[in-house]
Scaffold this motif. Sequence first.
Motif, short mmCIF file in Angstrom:
data_model
loop_
_atom_site.label_atom_id
_atom_site.label_comp_id
_atom_site.label_asym_id
_atom_site.label_seq_id
_atom_site.Cartn_x
_atom_site.Cartn_y
_atom_site.Cartn_z
N ASP A 171 0.83 -1.21 0.00
CA ASP A 171 0.00 0.00 0.00
C ASP A 171 0.86 1.26 0.00
OD1 ASP A 171 -2.39 -1.28 -0.18
OD2 ASP A 171 -3.01 -0.95 1.88
N VAL A 172 1.92 1.25 0.80
CA VAL A 172 2.81 2.42 0.84
C VAL A 172 3.41 2.69 -0.53
CG1 VAL A 172 5.00 3.30 1.75
CG2 VAL A 172 3.34 2.25 3.31
N LEU A 173 3.92 1.65 -1.18
CA LEU A 173 4.53 1.82 -2.51
C LEU A 173 3.49 2.27 -3.54
CD1 LEU A 173 6.84 -1.33 -2.60
CD2 LEU A 173 7.51 1.05 -2.18
N ARG A 174 2.28 1.71 -3.46
CA ARG A 174 1.23 2.07 -4.42
C ARG A 174 0.82 3.53 -4.25
NH1 ARG A 174 -4.40 1.48 -3.77
NH2 ARG A 174 -4.06 0.20 -1.90
N TYR A 175 0.59 3.95 -3.00
CA TYR A 175 0.18 5.33 -2.77
C TYR A 175 1.28 6.33 -3.13
CZ TYR A 175 -4.03 3.74 -0.35
OH TYR A 175 -5.23 3.18 -0.04
N GLY A 177 3.63 5.85 -5.39
CA GLY A 177 3.73 5.88 -6.85
C GLY A 177 2.62 6.69 -7.49
N ASP A 178 1.43 6.63 -6.90
CA ASP A 178 0.29 7.39 -7.42
C ASP A 178 0.24 8.81 -6.89
OD1 ASP A 178 -0.48 5.10 -8.77
OD2 ASP A 178 -1.96 4.51 -7.26
N ARG A 179 1.20 9.15 -6.01
CA ARG A 179 1.24 10.47 -5.38
C ARG A 179 -0.07 10.77 -4.64
NH1 ARG A 179 5.51 9.01 -6.81
NH2 ARG A 179 7.08 10.23 -7.95
N ARG A 180 -0.60 9.74 -4.00
CA ARG A 180 -1.83 9.89 -3.21
C ARG A 180 -1.44 9.89 -1.73
NH1 ARG A 180 -5.95 5.51 -4.35
NH2 ARG A 180 -7.30 6.97 -3.26
N TYR A 181 -1.08 11.06 -1.25
CA TYR A 181 -0.54 11.17 0.10
C TYR A 181 -1.62 11.19 1.18
CZ TYR A 181 3.55 12.33 -2.67
OH TYR A 181 4.56 12.28 -3.59
N GLU A 182 -2.81 11.63 0.80
CA GLU A 182 -3.89 11.68 1.79
C GLU A 182 -4.31 10.27 2.24
OE1 GLU A 182 -7.35 14.66 2.00
OE2 GLU A 182 -8.26 12.88 1.08
N PRO A 183 -4.64 9.35 1.32
CA PRO A 183 -4.99 8.00 1.78
C PRO A 183 -3.83 7.27 2.44
CG PRO A 183 -4.93 8.10 -0.62
CD PRO A 183 -4.85 9.51 -0.12
N LEU A 184 -2.60 7.57 2.00
CA LEU A 184 -1.44 6.96 2.64
C LEU A 184 -1.34 7.41 4.09
CD1 LEU A 184 1.26 5.45 2.74
CD2 LEU A 184 2.35 7.50 1.77
N THR A 185 -1.50 8.71 4.32
CA THR A 185 -1.44 9.24 5.68
C THR A 185 -2.55 8.66 6.54
OG1 THR A 185 -0.48 11.31 4.87
CG2 THR A 185 -1.49 11.35 7.06
N LEU A 186 -3.76 8.59 5.98
CA LEU A 186 -4.89 8.05 6.73
C LEU A 186 -4.63 6.60 7.14
CD1 LEU A 186 -7.78 8.31 7.81
CD2 LEU A 186 -8.60 7.61 5.56
N GLU A 187 -4.16 5.78 6.21
CA GLU A 187 -3.93 4.37 6.53
C GLU A 187 -2.84 4.21 7.60
OE1 GLU A 187 -2.27 0.41 4.23
OE2 GLU A 187 -3.90 1.57 3.31
N LEU A 188 -1.74 4.94 7.48
CA LEU A 188 -0.67 4.82 8.47
C LEU A 188 -1.15 5.29 9.85
CD1 LEU A 188 2.43 6.01 6.41
CD2 LEU A 188 1.74 3.67 6.96
N LEU A 189 -1.96 6.34 9.88
CA LEU A 189 -2.49 6.82 11.15
C LEU A 189 -3.46 5.80 11.76
CD1 LEU A 189 -3.11 10.62 10.46
CD2 LEU A 189 -1.42 9.61 12.02
N VAL A 190 -4.25 5.13 10.92
CA VAL A 190 -5.16 4.09 11.43
C VAL A 190 -4.35 2.98 12.09
CG1 VAL A 190 -6.79 2.29 10.75
CG2 VAL A 190 -7.02 4.58 9.80
N ILE A 191 -3.25 2.59 11.47
CA ILE A 191 -2.40 1.54 12.05
C ILE A 191 -1.82 1.99 13.38
CG2 ILE A 191 -0.26 0.22 11.73
CD1 ILE A 191 -0.85 0.29 8.70
N VAL A 192 -1.30 3.22 13.42
CA VAL A 192 -0.71 3.74 14.65
C VAL A 192 -1.74 3.81 15.77
CG1 VAL A 192 0.33 5.78 15.72
CG2 VAL A 192 1.13 5.00 13.49
#
Length: 293
Positions: A171-175, A177-192
């Motif tokens: 997911d990190v690599l996909r986001y 690569g797509d320059r989609r930083y908002e969903p990447l940030t949301l997912e990492l924060l959900v994990i934390v």
Amino acid sequence: MPGRYQFSLPQRRNRDGWFRLGGLDITTTALMVLLGVLSMFWYAVDKSSLLNLAYNGQLVRQGDVWRVVTWPIVNPPTEIWVVLTLAFFWFVGHAIEDRVGRSRFTVLIVTMTILPAIVTTLLQFQEFSYTFGLGVLGIALLAVFALDNPGALFFFGIPAWVLAAVYVGIDVLRYLGDRRYEPLTLELLVIVVGLVGARQYGMVSQMRFIPSFAPGDAKPARPARSRSRPRSKGKSSGSTVVAGPWAGAEPHSLEDEYELNGLLDKISADGMDALSRTEKARLNELSKKLRGH
């Protein structure tokens, strides 16, 4: 040293649900999955209106505040993987819900849903993208499960922590690569948030770098391997209760172990009288099974 378990599909059993629907106990996990299934039918009727529930930071800042709550239940049937996502969430969600209890698990899920969405909104990403689905929560719960059970094995003997790392890494690599930083940030924060929240309930206790704010540290969610016999309320020493060694026992599923430990935690907290007649019968059944009797 944590035991090693083989993954097995969840079986229907009596759970501590909020209510019953036919023969099914509606736990928080089951409710989330059912809402996900209903969203598929919603998609078939009017897919554009379903998207009104997905998370989008710009739209939240414009007044669509409900999106910080509703985004996990949007699971459009656009590919077969959505079915696997719901099935996976069912297993991992129940594994943790059976461990910490329905009320704590509900608080954990609500916090994992809302708090990361609020923080991500405040960061004010300028991209216009949507985030939705139980897959995000499922990956976070998998991370909790894997770090709490580093010896657990899934399909083909793959360690749970390896599977969690692969999912998050992809997911990190996909986001990125797509320059989609908002969903990447949301997912990492959900994990934390999921890991920190689970830590307050005694899970992932071996991960000392995860902060615990509970006074005197939380009681471990998993009872120790060496256990005493159950005692009634008022006679407990405060340590984890129950069951003897499992060495040499018949093979059993990870869910059996989790269900038993959930009952033991309930006894430890509130005494034997806190169990219903059905739960006492299930406790006796599981104890015999895991001892290999």
